[in-house]
Design a protein around this motif. Structure first.
Motif, PDB file in Angstrom:
ATOM      1  N   ALA A 147      60.953 -41.862 112.403  1.00 52.06           N
ATOM      2  CA  ALA A 147      60.344 -42.987 111.499  1.00 52.06           C
ATOM      3  C   ALA A 147      59.730 -42.477 110.220  1.00 52.06           C
ATOM      4  O   ALA A 147      60.018 -43.171 109.269  1.00 52.06           O
ATOM      5  CB  ALA A 147      59.404 -43.554 112.330  1.00 52.06           C
ATOM      6  N   GLY A 148      59.060 -41.494 110.305  1.00 49.81           N
ATOM      7  CA  GLY A 148      58.889 -40.729 108.923  1.00 49.81           C
ATOM      8  C   GLY A 148      59.744 -40.369 108.085  1.00 49.81           C
ATOM      9  O   GLY A 148      59.564 -40.860 106.868  1.00 49.81           O
ATOM     10  N   ILE A 149      60.964 -39.689 108.530  1.00 50.84           N
ATOM     11  CA  ILE A 149      61.864 -39.314 107.569  1.00 50.84           C
ATOM     12  C   ILE A 149      62.510 -40.666 107.000  1.00 50.84           C
ATOM     13  O   ILE A 149      62.693 -40.844 105.567  1.00 50.84           O
ATOM     14  CB  ILE A 149      62.916 -38.603 108.217  1.00 50.84           C
ATOM     15  CG1 ILE A 149      62.258 -37.280 108.623  1.00 50.84           C
ATOM     16  CG2 ILE A 149      64.046 -38.455 107.266  1.00 50.84           C
ATOM     17  CD1 ILE A 149      63.061 -36.292 109.465  1.00 50.84           C
ATOM     18  N   THR A 150      62.690 -41.516 107.905  1.00 52.51           N
ATOM     19  CA  THR A 150      63.341 -42.999 107.247  1.00 52.51           C
ATOM     20  C   THR A 150      62.349 -43.750 106.614  1.00 52.51           C
ATOM     21  O   THR A 150      63.012 -44.152 105.337  1.00 52.51           O
ATOM     22  CB  THR A 150      63.783 -43.977 108.512  1.00 52.51           C
ATOM     23  OG1 THR A 150      64.557 -43.125 109.685  1.00 52.51           O
ATOM     24  CG2 THR A 150      64.524 -45.190 108.151  1.00 52.51           C
ATOM     25  N   GLY A 295      54.239 -38.030 110.486  1.00 55.68           N
ATOM     26  CA  GLY A 295      55.006 -38.292 111.857  1.00 55.68           C
ATOM     27  C   GLY A 295      55.195 -37.114 112.564  1.00 55.68           C
ATOM     28  O   GLY A 295      55.005 -37.127 113.726  1.00 55.68           O
ATOM     29  N   TRP A 296      55.794 -36.229 112.042  1.00 57.54           N
ATOM     30  CA  TRP A 296      55.659 -34.745 112.539  1.00 57.54           C
ATOM     31  C   TRP A 296      54.382 -34.369 113.370  1.00 57.54           C
ATOM     32  O   TRP A 296      54.337 -33.864 114.333  1.00 57.54           O
ATOM     33  CB  TRP A 296      56.211 -33.583 111.856  1.00 57.54           C
ATOM     34  CG  TRP A 296      56.101 -32.379 112.295  1.00 57.54           C
ATOM     35  CD1 TRP A 296      57.212 -31.722 113.351  1.00 57.54           C
ATOM     36  CD2 TRP A 296      55.410 -31.289 111.833  1.00 57.54           C
ATOM     37  NE1 TRP A 296      56.734 -30.492 113.446  1.00 57.54           N
ATOM     38  CE2 TRP A 296      55.904 -30.053 112.503  1.00 57.54           C
ATOM     39  CE3 TRP A 296      54.467 -30.971 110.648  1.00 57.54           C
ATOM     40  CZ2 TRP A 296      55.369 -28.662 112.331  1.00 57.54           C
ATOM     41  CZ3 TRP A 296      54.027 -29.970 110.474  1.00 57.54           C
ATOM     42  CH2 TRP A 296      54.289 -28.727 111.332  1.00 57.54           C
ATOM     43  N   PHE A 349      52.583 -46.331 112.521  1.00 57.04           N
ATOM     44  CA  PHE A 349      52.476 -47.750 113.344  1.00 57.04           C
ATOM     45  C   PHE A 349      53.790 -48.015 114.174  1.00 57.04           C
ATOM     46  O   PHE A 349      53.545 -48.382 115.388  1.00 57.04           O
ATOM     47  CB  PHE A 349      52.119 -48.739 112.512  1.00 57.04           C
ATOM     48  CG  PHE A 349      50.517 -48.720 112.218  1.00 57.04           C
ATOM     49  CD1 PHE A 349      49.546 -49.158 113.064  1.00 57.04           C
ATOM     50  CD2 PHE A 349      50.032 -48.500 110.979  1.00 57.04           C
ATOM     51  CE1 PHE A 349      48.121 -49.247 112.948  1.00 57.04           C
ATOM     52  CE2 PHE A 349      48.779 -48.423 110.804  1.00 57.04           C
ATOM     53  CZ  PHE A 349      47.664 -48.857 111.686  1.00 57.04           C
ATOM     54  N   PRO A 350      54.907 -47.836 113.578  1.00 56.25           N
ATOM     55  CA  PRO A 350      56.207 -47.966 114.287  1.00 56.25           C
ATOM     56  C   PRO A 350      56.380 -47.262 115.621  1.00 56.25           C
ATOM     57  O   PRO A 350      56.556 -47.724 116.514  1.00 56.25           O
ATOM     58  CB  PRO A 350      57.255 -47.981 113.338  1.00 56.25           C
ATOM     59  CG  PRO A 350      56.635 -48.208 111.807  1.00 56.25           C
ATOM     60  CD  PRO A 350      55.170 -47.563 112.076  1.00 56.25           C
ATOM     61  N   SER A 351      55.973 -45.962 115.415  1.00 56.24           N
ATOM     62  CA  SER A 351      56.120 -45.034 116.400  1.00 56.24           C
ATOM     63  C   SER A 351      55.025 -45.307 117.577  1.00 56.24           C
ATOM     64  O   SER A 351      55.236 -45.223 118.829  1.00 56.24           O
ATOM     65  CB  SER A 351      56.011 -43.554 116.079  1.00 56.24           C
ATOM     66  OG  SER A 351      54.808 -43.369 115.237  1.00 56.24           O
ATOM     67  N   THR A 352      54.041 -45.562 117.247  1.00 58.99           N
ATOM     68  CA  THR A 352      52.786 -46.095 118.113  1.00 58.99           C
ATOM     69  C   THR A 352      53.080 -47.241 118.931  1.00 58.99           C
ATOM     70  O   THR A 352      52.800 -47.512 120.076  1.00 58.99           O
ATOM     71  CB  THR A 352      51.375 -46.205 117.311  1.00 58.99           C
ATOM     72  OG1 THR A 352      51.034 -44.964 116.748  1.00 58.99           O
ATOM     73  CG2 THR A 352      50.126 -46.691 118.475  1.00 58.99           C
ATOM     74  N   CYS A 353      53.674 -48.242 117.937  1.00 60.17           N
ATOM     75  CA  CYS A 353      54.231 -49.575 118.851  1.00 60.17           C
ATOM     76  C   CYS A 353      55.265 -49.215 119.867  1.00 60.17           C
ATOM     77  O   CYS A 353      55.375 -49.852 120.854  1.00 60.17           O
ATOM     78  CB  CYS A 353      54.708 -50.452 117.673  1.00 60.17           C
ATOM     79  SG  CYS A 353      55.177 -52.312 118.189  1.00 60.17           S
ATOM     80  N   ASN A 365      60.140 -55.554 118.201  1.00 58.75           N
ATOM     81  CA  ASN A 365      58.620 -55.310 118.393  1.00 58.75           C
ATOM     82  C   ASN A 365      57.887 -54.369 117.011  1.00 58.75           C
ATOM     83  O   ASN A 365      56.923 -54.774 116.633  1.00 58.75           O
ATOM     84  CB  ASN A 365      58.216 -54.383 119.502  1.00 58.75           C
ATOM     85  CG  ASN A 365      58.752 -55.375 120.988  1.00 58.75           C
ATOM     86  OD1 ASN A 365      58.576 -56.693 120.881  1.00 58.75           O
ATOM     87  ND2 ASN A 365      59.065 -54.631 121.877  1.00 58.75           N
ATOM     88  N   ALA A 366      58.704 -53.473 116.647  1.00 61.28           N
ATOM     89  CA  ALA A 366      58.104 -52.864 115.535  1.00 61.28           C
ATOM     90  C   ALA A 366      58.122 -53.699 114.209  1.00 61.28           C
ATOM     91  O   ALA A 366      57.019 -53.646 113.357  1.00 61.28           O
ATOM     92  CB  ALA A 366      58.953 -51.627 115.192  1.00 61.28           C
TER      93      ALA A 366
END
Length: 429
Positions: A147-150, A295-296, A349-353, A365-366
């Motif tokens: 998600a972070g790279i994107t 993210g990493w 936030f997207p990865s936590t979601c 959902n994200a």
């Protein structure tokens, strides 16, 4: 051939890591192409104001409308992605992005700019939500990093075009710049759309599990997610952290002008540029790098622990920029620090979601959580009105710094223990 088809790979066969990374690269490239629609806007504002005589706060409503429509429609676009695949949504998004800035190129009224930025926002939101959601699905084992790279493509994507956009505005006018950059970026997005696919069941690894990373194996549908109180805690945190960064993004050049540092040459790391150009360039690079970096980090030490560190850094950075930013060198350095500490919200936030609510409906959902960025954007014009009424940015900076410190404490003291309980209960249901 549909977007869910897969280059000859059986539905139950794991695809290679090379294939997964190729999908990520395509998504990043599309994100780079939409970056200027948000981060390039600040360079157009002074010339729009000078040409038409409108006040800054009125013009910035176009930016707010862009962010609102970029974010609040993402759940709808995410539903299309989850049902029909990513290709069609990104293709239409590219077309709308091009149309939006073409409208800006010929607009002669505020309503014209509002319309142009609304259309561009709908297009950019479709691309953004699709690419982040696709990354979350392809990399359940490296969700924060993917998600972070994107998201980095969006954060840093405009770094290389800071100088060209400013040069074209200066030499050819801002209308021509809107037209050429809008068309060019939109066409490339359309081409990239044909190379995007979504994973089938069995083609990706299982979700990651370690002592710091709490991930649910249950898939919540969107109607269930919005009934979860913990979702609204994440939403509130996203809003208060996002508002500060959006305020600086939209007003970087006006702030530099008000502090009289915008055109002062600054020499750092062997390069010399005016303070505002240097700041805008380094801000976008760091705003991109922070997303995969944090993210990493979050994949290793946990999402909430990372939020505590990053949001705390952001609060301190905003306060330091307020205290020392009237010096051009500190303006460049500290604005970069602020963007580095802020940009990670788009990976955390997207990865936590998705960790909390599962992968099946990850894009939708994200996207629901991403609408918090639109809510935060409503505060950007308020910041401008506060500045105009008081004649300074003091209150704006103090409120933004305090909001980030609050979010930092909420992450470690409330979200972390609460999310652990929610995920444990989901395993039993």
């Amino acid at each position: 051939m549909t977007d869910l088809a897969h280059a000859g790979a059986p539905a139950t066969a794991r695809v290679s890591d090379a294939y997964r990374w190729t999908q990520l690269v395509v998504g990043v490239a599309a994100m780079v192409m939409i970056a200027n629609y948000q981060y390039g806007w600040t360079f157009f504002v002074p010339d729009i104001a000078k040409t038409f005589g409108w006040d800054r706060a009125s013009i910035q409503w176009a930016f707010t409308l862009f962010v609102l429509f970029e974010t609040w429609l993402v759940p709808v676009e995410g539903w299309f992605v989850d049902k029909y695949g990513p290709r069609i949504v990104v293709l239409v998004g590219g077309v709308l992005c091009a149309i939006g800035w073409m409208i800006n190129a010929y607009a002669t009224s505020l309503n014209g700019y509002y319309l142009g930025m609304i259309i561009a926002g709908i297009g950019a939101g479709g691309v953004y939500g699709t690419c982040v959601g696709n990354a979350l699905k392809w990399f359940p084992d490296k969700r924060g990093l993917a998600a972070g790279i994107t998201a980095a493509g969006f954060g840093a994507g405009s770094a290389l075009t800071v100088a060209p956009i400013q040069a074209m505005i200066r030499d050819s006018g801002f209308q021509t710049t809107f037209l050429y950059f809008g068309l060019g970026q939109g066409i490339i997005i359309v081409i990239l759309a044909f190379f995007l696919f979504a994973p089938k069941e069995g083609q990706v690894p299982a979700v990651a599990q370690n002592t710091n990373l709490v991930q649910s194996r249950r898939n919540y549908n969107p109607t269930e997610v919005i009934r979860q109180p913990i979702f609204w805690l994440m939403y509130f945190m996203f809003v208060i952290v996002g508002a500060g960064g959006l305020m600086v993004t939209a007003n970087l050049k006006p702030i530099a002008g008000d502090w009289k540092v915008d055109n002062i040459p600054v020499t750092l790391i062997g390069m010399t540029m005016t303070a505002v150009t240097f700041a805008a360039t380094i801000d976008r690079v760091l705003n991109g790098l922070t997303r995969p970096f944090f993210g990493w980090i979050s994949d290793m030490i946990g999402r909430e622990n990372t939020m505590f560190i990053a949001f705390g850094m952001e609060g301190i950075g905003i306060w330091a920029l307020y205290m020392l930013g009237h010096d051009p060198i500190w303006f460049v350095i500290l604005s970069g620090f602020v963007f580095f500490a802020w940009g990670e919200i788009y990976s955390l936030f997207p990865s936590t979601c998705t960790d909390t609510f599962g992968t099946k409906f990850a894009t939708t959902n994200a996207g629901l959580l991403y609408t918090a960025k639109g809510t935060a954007a409503l505060l950007v014009p308020i910041a401008n009105y506060m500045q105009q009424s008081s004649g300074s940015w003091d209150q704006v900076f103090m409120i933004a710094a305090g909001a980030n410190i609050l979010a930092s404490l909420l992450a470690i003291a409330v979200l972390k223990p609460w999310r652990k309980v929610v995920v444990e209960k989901s395993m039993l249901s």
